[in-house]
Motif scaffolding. Structure first.
Motif, PDB file in Angstrom:
ATOM      1  N   ALA A 231       0.757  -1.023   0.155  1.00  0.00           N
ATOM      2  CA  ALA A 231      -0.009  -0.008  -0.023  1.00  0.00           C
ATOM      3  C   ALA A 231       0.956   1.274  -0.130  1.00  0.00           C
ATOM      4  O   ALA A 231       0.503   2.380  -0.756  1.00  0.00           O
ATOM      5  N   ALA A 237      -4.479   5.937  -5.813  1.00  0.00           N
ATOM      6  CA  ALA A 237      -5.283   5.908  -4.573  1.00  0.00           C
ATOM      7  C   ALA A 237      -5.960   4.553  -4.613  1.00  0.00           C
ATOM      8  O   ALA A 237      -6.407   3.949  -3.646  1.00  0.00           O
ATOM      9  N   ALA A 238      -6.274   4.140  -5.869  1.00  0.00           N
ATOM     10  CA  ALA A 238      -7.161   2.966  -5.847  1.00  0.00           C
ATOM     11  C   ALA A 238      -6.498   1.730  -5.327  1.00  0.00           C
ATOM     12  O   ALA A 238      -6.816   0.853  -4.550  1.00  0.00           O
ATOM     13  N   ARG A 240      -3.908   1.955  -3.469  1.00  0.00           N
ATOM     14  CA  ARG A 240      -3.501   1.815  -2.073  1.00  0.00           C
ATOM     15  C   ARG A 240      -4.685   1.392  -1.264  1.00  0.00           C
ATOM     16  O   ARG A 240      -4.620   0.620  -0.379  1.00  0.00           O
ATOM     17  N   GLU A 241      -5.894   1.847  -1.888  1.00  0.00           N
ATOM     18  CA  GLU A 241      -7.071   1.434  -0.957  1.00  0.00           C
ATOM     19  C   GLU A 241      -7.252  -0.125  -0.981  1.00  0.00           C
ATOM     20  O   GLU A 241      -7.764  -0.695  -0.065  1.00  0.00           O
ATOM     21  N   LEU A 244      -4.503  -1.911   1.422  1.00  0.00           N
ATOM     22  CA  LEU A 244      -4.690  -1.388   3.020  1.00  0.00           C
ATOM     23  C   LEU A 244      -6.013  -2.160   3.440  1.00  0.00           C
ATOM     24  O   LEU A 244      -5.962  -2.415   4.661  1.00  0.00           O
ATOM     25  N   ALA A 245      -6.831  -2.633   2.427  1.00  0.00           N
ATOM     26  CA  ALA A 245      -8.187  -3.348   3.146  1.00  0.00           C
ATOM     27  C   ALA A 245      -7.540  -4.611   3.574  1.00  0.00           C
ATOM     28  O   ALA A 245      -8.503  -5.311   4.573  1.00  0.00           O
TER      29      ALA A 245
END
Length: 348
Positions: A231, A237-238, A240-241, A244-245
């Motif tokens: 991440a 940003a996508a 990373r998101e 991170l989940a």
């Protein structure tokens, strides 16, 4: 000279792990749920406690493994030298990071017989990703990984989560188990299967055992989260998101270790993932580990010097010895039978 993109990725990994320190990304590896019954009359001399064990025909002074952490980055040359010298001085085992880059690029990053020269008397463990076994020359790559180091065994690391959230990841894992089974029959060295921080379930452990692996490193959740590391590397940003989940994904190490020990009592086990100190190491051995591994916790010392690595593990060994002393355990066999407080006993 233009840097290999995989080498650049590995350098990013080192930077991120060093910056994160000992962050567990909110995952408890499970050691805090266990508490030894204190022995106020150990009837032992602290200095007489024997921490020795065996691994692939080598005598180790302690049940410790410097776990894989540094494959592919140019600065890994110096890190690996420090680790090898420390392993030799301490009489403990050492695993290297993935050798994929050094074998593919010709830039060895210190992953050569020089490590064997620095650590002639301790087990050295080569390392290759499971996904690489699917490549046309995967078995040859595995043989070269062992031969290049004169290694005592080969770690095959299992990292499907990391590959899935990594933009450059290997996402087709069909047939990997069969390739592992073929490898165990053709490679003249033992094969160790290792997760990288999400843990190995009992059912997968049984499949690996049936495929012929010699040891399993459960490498559970509670240490470095490679999803969180990826991440940090994300270019959008996508991405990373998505990564991170899964920062706290996985089976906590203590739970994983206990379950796998029950599922495959016949196989050697390595416990890694959130082992912070010698008390955690003692708990891992009590739950059935044959060896205990550390990687990220020692990385900053490894960047510094051989002496820093020795001093890091000296603290852990002193803690482990005192844990033996205060449970009345004169050796590892007795530590495996040390009493836990009833409310802290693991489930059957």
């Amino acid at each position: 000279m233009k840097k290999n993109p995989i080498s650049r990725r590995k350098n990013d990994h080192l930077d991120i792990v060093l910056a994160a320190g000992n962050s567990s990304y909110g995952v408890d590896p499970g050691w805090s749920a266990l508490r030894f019954e204190h022995c106020a009359l150990p009837e032992l001399a602290l200095n007489d406690i024997d921490l020795g064990t065996q691994l692939f025909g080598h005598t180790l002074h302690a049940p410790l493994l410097i776990s894989s952490m540094t494959g592919g980055a140019e600065r890994a040359r110096f890190i690996n030298q420090h680790l090898a010298e420390a392993a030799q001085a301490l009489g403990i085992a050492m695993g290297v990071g993935s050798q994929r880059v050094s074998l593919r690029s010709g830039h060895d990053q210190g992953l050569t017989t020089e490590l064997r020269r620095l650590a002639p008397d301790v087990p050295l463990l080569a390392n290759l990703g499971a996904a690489q076994l699917r490549e046309a020359d995967g078995l040859d790559l595995a043989r070269r990984a062992v031969d290049t180091l004169q290694a005592n065994a080969l770690i095959i690391h299992l990292n499907p989560l990391q590959e899935a959230v990594q933009p450059e990841g290997d996402r087709d894992w069909r047939g990997v188990l069969k390739r592992i089974e073929t490898l165990t029959t053709q490679l003249p060295a033992p094969v160790i299967a290792k997760e990288v921080g999400a843990g190995i379930s009992p059912s997968v452990a049984r499949m690996l055992c049936d495929a012929g692996v010699a040891m399993i490193d459960v490498a559970g959740a509670g240490g470095t989260s490679w999803a969180a590391v990826e991440a940090e590397r994300a270019s959008s940003a996508a991405e990373r998101e998505v990564a991170l989940a899964f920062a706290d994904w996985g089976i906590p190490t203590a739970h994983c270790l206990l379950a796998v020990r029950h599922a495959v009592p016949e196989i050697g086990l390595i416990a890694s993932g959130g082992v912070a100190n010698g008390v955690d190491a003692a708990k891992a051995i009590r739950l059935g580990a044959d060896l205990v591994g550390q990687a990220a916790s020692v990385l900053s010392a490894a960047v510094s010097s051989t002496q820093a690595v020795v001093e890091h593990f000296d603290i852990l060994l002193r803690q482990l010895r005192i844990a033996c002393f205060c449970t009345g355990s004169r050796n590892l066999a007795q530590l495996r039978r040390a009493r836990l407080l009833p409310s802290h006993l693991p489930p059957p």
